[in-house]
Design a protein around this motif. Sequence first.
Motif, PDB file in Angstrom:
ATOM      1  N   TYR A   1     -20.469   8.716 -89.826  1.00  0.00           N
ATOM      2  CA  TYR A   1     -20.738   9.816 -90.759  1.00  0.00           C
ATOM      3  C   TYR A   1     -21.440   9.295 -92.006  1.00  0.00           C
ATOM      4  CZ  TYR A   1     -17.747  13.159 -88.235  1.00  0.00           C
ATOM      5  OH  TYR A   1     -17.209  14.008 -87.303  1.00  0.00           O
ATOM      6  N   ASP A   2     -20.950   8.166 -92.545  1.00  0.00           N
ATOM      7  CA  ASP A   2     -21.569   7.591 -93.737  1.00  0.00           C
ATOM      8  C   ASP A   2     -23.044   7.283 -93.504  1.00  0.00           C
ATOM      9  OD1 ASP A   2     -19.580   7.669 -95.616  1.00  0.00           O
ATOM     10  OD2 ASP A   2     -18.818   5.667 -95.211  1.00  0.00           O
ATOM     11  N   ILE A   3     -23.331   6.605 -92.410  1.00  0.00           N
ATOM     12  CA  ILE A   3     -24.714   6.232 -92.097  1.00  0.00           C
ATOM     13  C   ILE A   3     -25.588   7.473 -91.960  1.00  0.00           C
ATOM     14  CG2 ILE A   3     -26.199   5.157 -90.366  1.00  0.00           C
ATOM     15  CD1 ILE A   3     -23.859   3.260 -89.735  1.00  0.00           C
ATOM     16  N   ASP A   4     -25.095   8.450 -91.216  1.00  0.00           N
ATOM     17  CA  ASP A   4     -25.895   9.639 -90.938  1.00  0.00           C
ATOM     18  C   ASP A   4     -26.086  10.505 -92.175  1.00  0.00           C
ATOM     19  OD1 ASP A   4     -26.006   8.683 -88.417  1.00  0.00           O
ATOM     20  OD2 ASP A   4     -24.705  10.193 -87.499  1.00  0.00           O
ATOM     21  N   SER A   5     -25.061  10.569 -93.032  1.00  0.00           N
ATOM     22  CA  SER A   5     -25.205  11.381 -94.242  1.00  0.00           C
ATOM     23  C   SER A   5     -26.279  10.807 -95.152  1.00  0.00           C
ATOM     24  CB  SER A   5     -23.870  11.469 -94.994  1.00  0.00           C
ATOM     25  OG  SER A   5     -23.489  10.209 -95.517  1.00  0.00           O
ATOM     26  N   LEU A   6     -26.302   9.494 -95.292  1.00  0.00           N
ATOM     27  CA  LEU A   6     -27.337   8.865 -96.109  1.00  0.00           C
ATOM     28  C   LEU A   6     -28.722   9.096 -95.518  1.00  0.00           C
ATOM     29  CD1 LEU A   6     -25.590   5.466 -96.981  1.00  0.00           C
ATOM     30  CD2 LEU A   6     -25.922   7.449 -98.459  1.00  0.00           C
TER      31      LEU A   6
ATOM     32  N   GLU B   1     -31.841  11.124 -97.268  1.00  0.00           N
ATOM     33  CA  GLU B   1     -33.159  10.515 -97.424  1.00  0.00           C
ATOM     34  C   GLU B   1     -34.257  11.380 -96.807  1.00  0.00           C
ATOM     35  OE1 GLU B   1     -32.837   6.685 -95.670  1.00  0.00           O
ATOM     36  OE2 GLU B   1     -31.521   5.880 -97.235  1.00  0.00           O
ATOM     37  N   GLU B   2     -33.968  12.009 -95.683  1.00  0.00           N
ATOM     38  CA  GLU B   2     -34.965  12.854 -95.035  1.00  0.00           C
ATOM     39  C   GLU B   2     -35.223  14.138 -95.829  1.00  0.00           C
ATOM     40  OE1 GLU B   2     -33.378  13.578 -91.180  1.00  0.00           O
ATOM     41  OE2 GLU B   2     -33.769  11.538 -90.431  1.00  0.00           O
ATOM     42  N   ASP B   3     -34.198  14.638 -96.529  1.00  0.00           N
ATOM     43  CA  ASP B   3     -34.337  15.909 -97.231  1.00  0.00           C
ATOM     44  C   ASP B   3     -34.846  15.757 -98.663  1.00  0.00           C
ATOM     45  OD1 ASP B   3     -33.434  17.229 -94.998  1.00  0.00           O
ATOM     46  OD2 ASP B   3     -31.339  17.278 -95.649  1.00  0.00           O
ATOM     47  N   VAL B   4     -34.766  14.554 -99.218  1.00  0.00           N
ATOM     48  CA  VAL B   4     -35.179  14.348-100.607  1.00  0.00           C
ATOM     49  C   VAL B   4     -36.628  14.773-100.863  1.00  0.00           C
ATOM     50  CG1 VAL B   4     -35.792  12.522-102.255  1.00  0.00           C
ATOM     51  CG2 VAL B   4     -33.487  12.637-101.346  1.00  0.00           C
ATOM     52  N   PRO B   5     -37.613  14.387-100.033  1.00  0.00           N
ATOM     53  CA  PRO B   5     -38.995  14.770-100.335  1.00  0.00           C
ATOM     54  C   PRO B   5     -39.202  16.274-100.457  1.00  0.00           C
ATOM     55  CG  PRO B   5     -38.965  13.052 -98.674  1.00  0.00           C
ATOM     56  CD  PRO B   5     -37.547  13.499 -98.854  1.00  0.00           C
ATOM     57  N   LYS B   6     -38.569  17.061 -99.574  1.00  0.00           N
ATOM     58  CA  LYS B   6     -38.729  18.517 -99.629  1.00  0.00           C
ATOM     59  C   LYS B   6     -38.139  19.078-100.918  1.00  0.00           C
ATOM     60  CE  LYS B   6     -36.544  18.818 -95.765  1.00  0.00           C
ATOM     61  NZ  LYS B   6     -35.820  19.348 -94.571  1.00  0.00           N
ATOM     62  N   ALA B   7     -36.914  18.643-101.240  1.00  0.00           N
ATOM     63  CA  ALA B   7     -36.274  19.146-102.457  1.00  0.00           C
ATOM     64  C   ALA B   7     -37.042  18.723-103.695  1.00  0.00           C
ATOM     65  CB  ALA B   7     -34.828  18.645-102.520  1.00  0.00           C
ATOM     66  N   LEU B   8     -37.489  17.468-103.716  1.00  0.00           N
ATOM     67  CA  LEU B   8     -38.212  16.956-104.877  1.00  0.00           C
ATOM     68  C   LEU B   8     -39.520  17.709-105.074  1.00  0.00           C
ATOM     69  CD1 LEU B   8     -37.940  14.753-107.030  1.00  0.00           C
ATOM     70  CD2 LEU B   8     -39.237  13.231-105.534  1.00  0.00           C
ATOM     71  N   ALA B   9     -40.245  17.952-103.990  1.00  0.00           N
ATOM     72  CA  ALA B   9     -41.511  18.673-104.091  1.00  0.00           C
ATOM     73  C   ALA B   9     -41.287  20.085-104.620  1.00  0.00           C
ATOM     74  CB  ALA B   9     -42.201  18.714-102.729  1.00  0.00           C
ATOM     75  N   PHE B  10     -40.251  20.758-104.102  1.00  0.00           N
ATOM     76  CA  PHE B  10     -39.952  22.113-104.572  1.00  0.00           C
ATOM     77  C   PHE B  10     -39.636  22.127-106.057  1.00  0.00           C
ATOM     78  CE2 PHE B  10     -36.533  25.098-105.648  1.00  0.00           C
ATOM     79  CZ  PHE B  10     -37.173  26.306-105.416  1.00  0.00           C
ATOM     80  N   ILE B  11     -38.755  21.213-106.492  1.00  0.00           N
ATOM     81  CA  ILE B  11     -38.336  21.200-107.896  1.00  0.00           C
ATOM     82  C   ILE B  11     -39.513  20.884-108.818  1.00  0.00           C
ATOM     83  CG2 ILE B  11     -36.923  19.970-109.584  1.00  0.00           C
ATOM     84  CD1 ILE B  11     -34.808  19.649-107.402  1.00  0.00           C
ATOM     85  N   LEU B  12     -40.299  19.869-108.484  1.00  0.00           N
ATOM     86  CA  LEU B  12     -41.389  19.456-109.361  1.00  0.00           C
ATOM     87  C   LEU B  12     -42.484  20.515-109.443  1.00  0.00           C
ATOM     88  CD1 LEU B  12     -41.770  15.654-108.474  1.00  0.00           C
ATOM     89  CD2 LEU B  12     -40.605  16.680-110.418  1.00  0.00           C
ATOM     90  N   VAL B  13     -42.868  21.045-108.309  1.00  0.00           N
ATOM     91  CA  VAL B  13     -43.976  22.019-108.306  1.00  0.00           C
ATOM     92  C   VAL B  13     -43.572  23.304-109.018  1.00  0.00           C
ATOM     93  CG1 VAL B  13     -45.413  23.487-106.840  1.00  0.00           C
ATOM     94  CG2 VAL B  13     -45.073  21.084-106.240  1.00  0.00           C
ATOM     95  N   THR B  14     -42.418  23.869-108.658  1.00  0.00           N
ATOM     96  CA  THR B  14     -42.020  25.143-109.267  1.00  0.00           C
ATOM     97  C   THR B  14     -41.695  24.976-110.753  1.00  0.00           C
ATOM     98  OG1 THR B  14     -39.781  24.727-108.430  1.00  0.00           O
ATOM     99  CG2 THR B  14     -41.176  26.196-107.146  1.00  0.00           C
ATOM    100  N   THR B  15     -41.092  23.861-111.139  1.00  0.00           N
ATOM    101  CA  THR B  15     -40.814  23.631-112.557  1.00  0.00           C
ATOM    102  C   THR B  15     -42.112  23.460-113.330  1.00  0.00           C
ATOM    103  OG1 THR B  15     -38.705  22.566-112.020  1.00  0.00           O
ATOM    104  CG2 THR B  15     -39.586  22.184-114.211  1.00  0.00           C
TER     105      THR B  15
END
Length: 758
Positions: A540-545, A549-563
């Motif tokens: 679980y620990d390995i997979d959660s990390l 990591e896989e979801d960070v780019p999508k969230a980061l792009a959304f936050i930066l662009v919309t902000t």
Amino acid sequence: MLDAWGRFVYRHRWWVLLLSVLCLVLTAYLRQYGGKLGSIEFASQTEAGRTSRLINEQLPSSAPSYYVIFTSDELLATEPRFVQEMQRALEPLRRSPDVLGVRTPYDGGNVNPQFISKDKHSAYAVVELRRASDERLQDIYRELHDEVRSSELRVIQSGTLPALYEFQQISSEDLRRAEVISFPASLIMLLLVFGSVVAAAIPLGTGLFAIVGALTGTLLLARYMNLTVYSQNIVTMLGLALAIDYSLFIVSRFREEINGSPIDVALGRTLSTAGRAVLFSGITVAIGMLGMTFFRLADIGSIGVAGTVVVVFSVFYAFTLLPAILAILGRRVNSLRVPFVHPERRGQGNGYWHRLSMAIMRYPWQVLVVVGAILLLLGVPFLHIRLALSDINALPKNAESRRGVEMLRNEFPGGDLNPIYVVLKYDQGSPLTPERIGQLYDLTRWLEQQPDVVRVQSLTNLDPRLGKQQYQQLLSQPVSALPAPLRQAVEGSVGKQIVVVQVYTDLDPNSDQARDLVRKIRSSHPQVDGQVLVTGQTAYDIDSLQLIEEDVPKALAFILVTTYVALFLLLGSVFLPIKAFLMNVLSLSASYGALVWIFQEGHLSGLLNFHPGPINSALPVILFCALFGLSMDYEVLLLSRIKEEYERTGDNTLAVATGLEKTGRIITGAALIMITVFVAFTFANTLVIKSIGLGMAIAVFVDAAIVRTLLVPATMRLLGQWNWWAPGPLARFYRRFGISAEGEAEDKKTFTPVNTNS
């Protein structure tokens, strides 16, 4: 538009107030129809999550159970007096219709050594419950807990069910404790900021409205989606902080505007200036919260949903209840003055904040380099961060279920072993063909040879006297023809498509060695006809990390662009949003470094009462998304006021100094209140809430005391007129679609930029 809304509220102030109160009553009434907050299932998109689901679907699932541990300093667990007292204490459980059975060390006439502690002074029983919903199981455990009593033996109840129950109970206690601390402390600070009892009470009342609405909204959503029990803490933490923050900005600007202006004009002007900053601040905070919903790790997404709800209610009441109260009070907002406190003297002439900003702007490069280097240095511990899912150590040391788990691990045989579940999955055919049994035999022997593996439990190692061919012949028979012990083993570990092998190691589940073992099993196992899947806490620990990591780019792009878009519509500048992003990185750097230094390395663990260890995997993401928006809060207020002054004077340097002078006291007061609210949650007994509260408090302090005070004047001085520059097409877009406080005034005057950077 906001100016017109302010005038509308003034004309219909009593109706708006009545509708706000009715909204509060409605939300309070609807709360009884809300769902229940609880634990979140691990994401099924991961290998560990899919494998656990396969096991639950294809194997006979065990009944929900928990442990009851009995201990005596004088008696041995094998003595008749100990046995009789333990059996007597367990009798109420055996009579309960909700209990399927109670297993003790003494069943069958022989003492089971696995149920007896190493020092022989403790023994445990396993209480199996009838299947029910998670909510019902919690209620059953609460009812049964007090049924087990003994005057001769100490009793501790533990296991997954007791731990989840205590998480919810302690989370609720943390919330009440934080409210008791934060509300009075916030009121005291508001009195110091406003110098008036009436003015100080308004933000606190608005905060209560926002919290009630947001908690109800969160509970109603919990009927249709899984929301973590931590949501209620996040709602209260953010709701109180944001509602007070926004009310503080609006009330202070209203008190400034009513000097020499009619009430309706003052209210309209307040909402078109401070209200505009509050609106965009709410947008940026909501963007950060919505960024969490891009993460498939469910705890993060549910906190993002709850955070968005509380932002919506905070902004809603800031534009309805709050202006209605101000319209009704008018100049009486300054009633009931506090002796010796004179906030009305702020912002007049070249005060402290004006002088400080001018001094900084004389040495902008030096300030930027030195302060930036210090903040980056404070973030160095973050480079050594260790992430893991929360375990029982997230509960306080005195929690009953945690003490029970520690006893089971340290004092009972095999209690310290970390199970890793290896599943062979086949898409077609029986898992027990001769060829596949041979592959299972080879895999079992390979697992037994791995370093740090203590033992392996498999169908093909039940009897060490049997070889591969014998197992192939034996297990290929119909299950009904097998000997009873082997038939039970097959029924418990073989499904329609799967075979389960249990691997036990004495490595800590969160250790690098345990993770390396799981990775090796996944990547280097002997060849098999199907898939080899791995689950368990370490998996679980390995997979959660990996999922994060896989979801960070999508969230980061959304936050930066919309902000960026939101800040451009507010400021009309290409560079100021970028500058704000970079300032946020510095604030987050210091906050992240402090979290690792405190919670992972253990500094202040005695003072804050926690057990140091890896940082919760979701924590950096939660803090980034929340703090990115919160850090923009003061940036938006300050820059919007500086922009007002720049549009009035056309002088960048003077605008920075005046804007800081006008907002200095309010931002400082708002930051102190927000820090007070967040610090109140560091007294929580749950480690996640304690970490979030302290991390937010540190980031807000850095942002308000260092970034806003030192770095903003320095960077704006260096940028000069570039602060307000935008290429022709974007400038025309902003003039058409941007929201400007002065844009609503009939007497708007546009200045030609002048060079003040020489």
